[in-house]
Scaffold this active site. Structure first.
Site, PDB file in Angstrom:
ATOM      1  N   GLU A 309       0.819  -1.217   0.000  1.00 13.48           N
ATOM      2  CA  GLU A 309       0.000   0.000   0.000  1.00 13.48           C
ATOM      3  C   GLU A 309       0.847   1.259   0.000  1.00 13.48           C
ATOM      4  O   GLU A 309       1.200   1.768   1.070  1.00 13.48           O
ATOM      5  CB  GLU A 309      -0.928   0.011   1.230  1.00 13.48           C
ATOM      6  N   GLU A 394      -6.286  -7.288  -0.687  1.00 10.68           N
ATOM      7  CA  GLU A 394      -6.543  -7.178   0.759  1.00 10.68           C
ATOM      8  C   GLU A 394      -7.866  -6.462   0.982  1.00 10.68           C
ATOM      9  O   GLU A 394      -8.141  -5.440   0.351  1.00 10.68           O
ATOM     10  CB  GLU A 394      -5.410  -6.400   1.439  1.00 10.68           C
TER      11      GLU A 394
HETATM   12  C1  IDC Z   1      -2.831  -3.819  10.514  1.00 12.27           C
HETATM   13  C2  IDC Z   1      -3.014  -4.967  11.455  1.00 12.27           C
HETATM   14  C3  IDC Z   1      -2.678  -4.530  12.856  1.00 12.27           C
HETATM   15  C4  IDC Z   1      -1.288  -3.950  12.879  1.00 12.27           C
HETATM   16  C5  IDC Z   1      -1.170  -2.845  11.870  1.00 12.27           C
HETATM   17  C6  IDC Z   1       0.233  -2.310  11.767  1.00 12.27           C
HETATM   18  O1  IDC Z   1      -4.336  -5.443  11.368  1.00 12.27           O
HETATM   19  O2  IDC Z   1      -2.762  -5.624  13.760  1.00 12.27           O
HETATM   20  O3  IDC Z   1      -1.011  -3.457  14.167  1.00 12.27           O
HETATM   21  O4  IDC Z   1      -1.533  -3.317  10.589  1.00 12.27           O
HETATM   22  O5  IDC Z   1       0.217  -0.987  11.399  1.00 12.27           O
HETATM   23  C7  IDC Z   1      -3.993  -2.192   5.824  1.00 12.27           C
HETATM   24  C8  IDC Z   1      -2.657  -2.808   5.843  1.00 12.27           C
HETATM   25  C9  IDC Z   1      -2.522  -3.818   6.958  1.00 12.27           C
HETATM   26  C10 IDC Z   1      -3.242  -3.375   8.199  1.00 12.27           C
HETATM   27  C11 IDC Z   1      -4.746  -3.293   7.864  1.00 12.27           C
HETATM   28  C12 IDC Z   1      -5.610  -2.892   9.042  1.00 12.27           C
HETATM   29  O6  IDC Z   1      -2.293  -3.377   4.608  1.00 12.27           O
HETATM   30  O7  IDC Z   1      -1.161  -4.006   7.223  1.00 12.27           O
HETATM   31  O8  IDC Z   1      -3.041  -4.311   9.198  1.00 12.27           O
HETATM   32  N1  IDC Z   1      -4.917  -2.363   6.763  1.00 12.27           N
HETATM   33  O9  IDC Z   1      -5.254  -1.617   9.501  1.00 12.27           O
HETATM   34  N2  IDC Z   1      -4.461  -1.381   4.914  1.00 12.27           N
HETATM   35  C13 IDC Z   1      -5.691  -0.988   5.272  1.00 12.27           C
HETATM   36  C14 IDC Z   1      -5.993  -1.605   6.464  1.00 12.27           C
END
Ligand code: IDC
Length: 481
Positions: A309, A394
């Protein structure tokens, strides 16, 4: 065994000719019929036919040919009746004429005698039942090993369906190398192929999820065909921020192998996040993908996702600069599908639609979290879905934090349009972290879990893809009315 049979067949033909020459009526009937085994990756149904034309037609519309299921006698006194349930889209096979008649009364279509069972009962066809599947709940195999494997991953052994005169061939991989045509991800026959998958959480965070039981559950309980291995580059144990590279690569190795064994696609995800501009670690990315492509690029089930992302003001031009350096490295070894992230956490798919990359077999990613991203992003998706190949590598049914409330209604609106446009989707995330995007309840043993350990997100995923979660007793078939 099959080869032996072929030899036997040739031998018998020869003997048959001689005997015919001396006036005997012995026929080469024993040669039998090769039964083609086919698999529908969307419904999970296995289907069997002796008819090469039928096999060919099914393969053209997206079924996978999995080799010879068994050798049936040309004829016997025990026909196997073939029935079709027009509502569930599923077949059923039975030796029992009264069961056949009962099903026809309930609305099943009788499709004739599929094949014959060997009266001498030489080679048993073991039957297994998948309690979570709706269509294609049964599998039949002459391989006791396959039978035992399925039972070990949660199928029920249901004894012997019928008998063959010869064993099937070793199963052929049902994986078709993916590419892109006409703004769709397609299989080797050019049919749109819908990736249905789950993403791990960060491999460094939750390495325990990478195990055989979990991946089998993804495939057999949830009906998924893809696992995404999310390797953060900058967060917690990140590959570019002091993480244990050897351990991360070993987890990828294990994940790739599990997917290979299970005939699933495997996405190797360079999970940039707080490092919002992929150019920040472009050299590490080139080294990493050089290694990955060299190691795995020859496998048909591998997909490379080169930047999760882009965000923090990173422009599409910058992503292109990055992609133009990384993709050629991969292409030295592999023509496999490559996924490219888009600006603003992979939401700006209009940017590549206006200015695509100059490589084949590239799809652009759109990410959404259903409780946060609604009509605006759905409309952007609909405006661009026929302009470039898009994969939702995702998504979540909760909000964009990965936590918070779940919005099933918005999620279902998303699924409807993704289905209508044959767009692949991969749910975030397979872990037991205490957040609503995780599919496993906090505290669940990630090495040994079942569908009883699911969260709301997990149960929602189970309810997609035909996995009903509610076992149907094997003897009671779906009533099409
Ligand atoms: C989130 C995980 C969370 C972690 C965080 C790190 O769910 O446990 O602490 O990342 O910053 C994304 C990302 C993905 C995120 C997810 C939810 O690709 O890494 O995971 N998310 O926030 N993009 C949109 C949402």
């Amino acid at each position: 065994m099959f080869h032996k049979l072929k030899k036997l067949w040739v031998g018998m033909m020869f003997v048959g000719l001689i005997l015919a020459g001396i006036g005997s009526s012995i026929q080469a009937e024993e040669a039998g019929q090769e039964m083609y085994r086919l698999y529908n990756p969307n419904s999970g149904e296995h289907f069997y036919t002796a008819d090469a034309d039928e096999k060919g037609n099914l393969v053209r519309v997206g079924w996978r040919y999995e080799g010879i299921g068994w050798i049936a006698p040309n004829k016997s006194s025990t026909p196997v009746y073939r029935l079709y349930n027009p509502n569930a889209g599923d077949h059923h096979y039975t030796l029992d004429a009264s069961e056949k008649d009962m099903l026809v009364k309930k609305g099943w279509r009788y499709e004739g005698i599929g094949w014959y069972s060997d009266d001498a009962k030489r080679v048993p066809l073991y039957r297994q039942y998948n309690p979570n599947a709706q269509a294609g709940a049964h599998n039949f195999t002459t391989s006791l090993e396959e039978n035992n494997h399925l039972v070990s991953v949660g199928w029920r052994a249901e004894g012997i369906g019928w008998y063959a005169i010869g064993e099937g061939s070793a199963p052929v991989s049902s994986i078709s190398r993916l590419s892109t045509t006409n703004n769709r991800v397609v299989d080797e026959n050019g049919n749109p192929f819908v990736l249905k998958g789950i993403s791990t959480h960060g491999l460094a965070w939750f390495p325990e999820i990478v195990n055989q039981k979990s991946f089998s559950n993804f495939k057999y309980d949830f009906g998924l065909n893809t696992v995404r291995l999310a390797m953060y580059t900058a967060e917690y144990g990140g590959y570019c921020t002091g993480g244990n590279r050897a351990q991360l690569e070993s987890l990828i190795d294990q994940g790739v192998n599990l997917c290979k064994e299970l005939d699933m696609y495997c996405v190797i995800d360079w999970h940039i996040l707080s490092d919002g501009n992929p150019l920040q670690h472009v050299n590490e990315a080139k080294q990493f993908f050089q290694k990955m492509a060299q190691k795995y690029g020859g496998l048909p089930n591998i997909i490379f996702e080169i930047c999760n992302e882009p965000n923090g003001g990173t422009t599409w031009e910058q992503v292109k600069q990055y992609a133009n350096q990384v993709i050629p490295v991969i292409r030295q070894y592999s023509d496999n599908l490559i996924l490219v992230g888009t600006p603003t956490w992979s939401q700006e798919i209009d940017k590549p639609a206006n200015s695509p990359l100059n490589f084949n077999n590239v799809a652009y990613t759109l990410h959404f979290y259903a409780a946060t991203h609604k009509d605006d992003l759905r409309n952007r998706y609909l405006q661009n879905v026929n302009r470039i190949p898009i994969v939702v590598s995702e998504f979540g049914i909760c909000d964009a934090s990965g936590n918070g409330g779940i919005d099933e209604q918005s999620a279902n609106q998303w699924m409807k349009i993704l289905n209508e446009n044959q767009t692949g989707r991969i749910l975030w995330n397979a872990s037991n972290k205490n957040e609503s995007s995780s599919i496993l309840a906090p505290g669940t043993n990630m090495g040994n879990w079942t569908t009883r350990n699911l969260t709301t997100s997990g149960r929602w995923l189970l309810s997609q893809n035909g996995g009903g979660g509610t076992p149907t007793p094997p003897s009671v078939l779906v009533d099409p009315t």
